[in-house]
Design an enzyme around this catalytic site. Sequence first.
Site, PDB file in Angstrom:
ATOM      1  N   GLU A 197       0.826  -1.278  -0.086  1.00 34.73           N
ATOM      2  CA  GLU A 197       0.005  -0.011   0.108  1.00 34.73           C
ATOM      3  C   GLU A 197       0.805   1.207  -0.130  1.00 34.73           C
ATOM      4  O   GLU A 197       0.546   2.377   0.735  1.00 34.73           O
ATOM      5  CB  GLU A 197      -0.931   0.082   1.172  1.00 34.73           C
ATOM      6  CG  GLU A 197      -1.929  -1.194   1.119  1.00 34.73           C
ATOM      7  CD  GLU A 197      -2.783  -0.960   2.350  1.00 34.73           C
ATOM      8  OE1 GLU A 197      -4.064  -1.360   2.275  1.00 34.73           O
ATOM      9  OE2 GLU A 197      -2.494  -0.927   3.592  1.00 34.73           O
ATOM     10  N   VAL A 198       1.611   1.417  -0.813  1.00 33.57           N
ATOM     11  CA  VAL A 198       2.583   2.618  -0.923  1.00 33.57           C
ATOM     12  C   VAL A 198       1.956   3.659  -2.103  1.00 33.57           C
ATOM     13  O   VAL A 198       2.013   3.255  -3.356  1.00 33.57           O
ATOM     14  CB  VAL A 198       4.047   2.167  -1.308  1.00 33.57           C
ATOM     15  CG1 VAL A 198       4.818   3.584  -1.308  1.00 33.57           C
ATOM     16  CG2 VAL A 198       4.692   1.283  -0.285  1.00 33.57           C
TER      17      VAL A 198
END
Length: 491
Positions: free
Chosen positions: A308-309
Amino acid sequence: MQRIIPKPVSVEPAPDGAFTFTEATTIVAQPGNADAARIAQFLSSLIGAAPDKTPPRVETTVVADAPGQVRLVLGSVADAGDEGYELTIAAERITITANKPAGLFYGVQTLRQLLPPEVEYEAAIPDKARPMIVPAGRIVDRPRFVWRGAMLDVARHFFNVEQVKRYIDLLVLYKINRLHLHLADDQGWRIEIKSWPNLTKHGGGTAVGGGTGGFYTQESYAELVKYAQDRFITLVPEIDMPGHTNAALASYPELNCDGKAPSLYTGINVGFSTLCVDKDVTYKFIDDVVREIGALSTAPYFHIGGDEVQKLPPEQYRQFIERVQGIVQKNGKEMIGWDEIAPIKLLPTTIVQHWRPKGHEGLAKAARLIMSPANRSYLDMKYDKNTALGLNWAGYIDIRTAYDWDPGTLLAGVPASAVLGVEAPIWSETLGDMFDVEFMAFPRLPAIAELGWSPAARDWDNFSRRLGAQAPRWVALGVNFYRAPEVDWER
Ligand code: TNX
């Protein structure tokens, strides 16, 4: 004998006969083996915990075969591998044979499920004392997968050493052999790093909703490693990066590209934080963290998160993961990352943990995979729309949804040989204590445990009956479980 979870490979009840535990029963452990002695002691304490029962004497030297013994034998069992066992129960004696101590331990866990639930509760009412009888028969068993995992998020809410030990105690009943601890996230850093003390001093002091947080000292983490290892569970440490790092960024300004530390965060958004991937100090920091945690673990693994960057372009993310992979390798560990890392050039030892129901890019080329699809195995998802705890971004997960799938064939194009096994994560944004955790884990955790251990065939009606039979044991253990309406719970 037909109630065991996970379902054994083969169960043959004898037409008649039973073994009765009496004052004269002894447990004979394989001489000269400390693990076997510890496992024998575990069984003895279990029986001793039932009303009116004395713990059977444990023998650790050579003792002649005689009626009334429970024998834990290290020998050679064909096709049992390192974790399989053979359990034979006859009127004269019980014998568990395995190639390795882990197999003896699992054989004892199976025997435990054949004992009455009173063994789980030291304060059981004495007048409920009954003779302790186990029906005769033979069980031959071994796991399908090497990775049978659970994960606990101790970052969003902190769970202390005693709470984690309690979870471990429950995991062993279902032959789980990995406990992955999510040790750092935006809301908290939970493990002491001696070369970066502010991580816990500042970054460990809060949690979702603004609680006081907490962290493990290196000594207490080592204690957990040992406690788990004694129960044949490998602790897998995760430090999530480059995102999910607000607690670290808040503790050290130099880890931020603008050199300014943000405030601590107590909400539940994801994706907003990232380490500064252009600074050398970031990699010094990562090296120190991997080295210090790595030295505390007996595990060959280090989980770097990688999920989830939202704040980095793909190319920068790729370079970061490749560089971190090198750092993990240099520190003698095998890297694990969430499935966002799959499209990147990975070492053959690197393990990809599948979680996004639709995130399949690169998975077909992964050499080693852990299956934890969020819409099947995320124990923090609500059971249905009425569940007060949990989230629902991956849908509702009732017991049958958690049970009715096959980790070996879920992903098209992924060879079964690449699948190491399964894992059931619990994220703790909405879970503040062990009562909450247990409510979400039970009864879905045993379903995932069965997918990890038992042969591939699924039979919901049969599973649901075996699950219903666990209830009195959970009541005795004080487990706060969800009495899912689709299961007929025994009283
Ligand atoms: C997604 S699973 C996340 C976590 C959240 C979880 C809540 C994963 C690799 N990332 O940060 O806690 O959803 O269900």
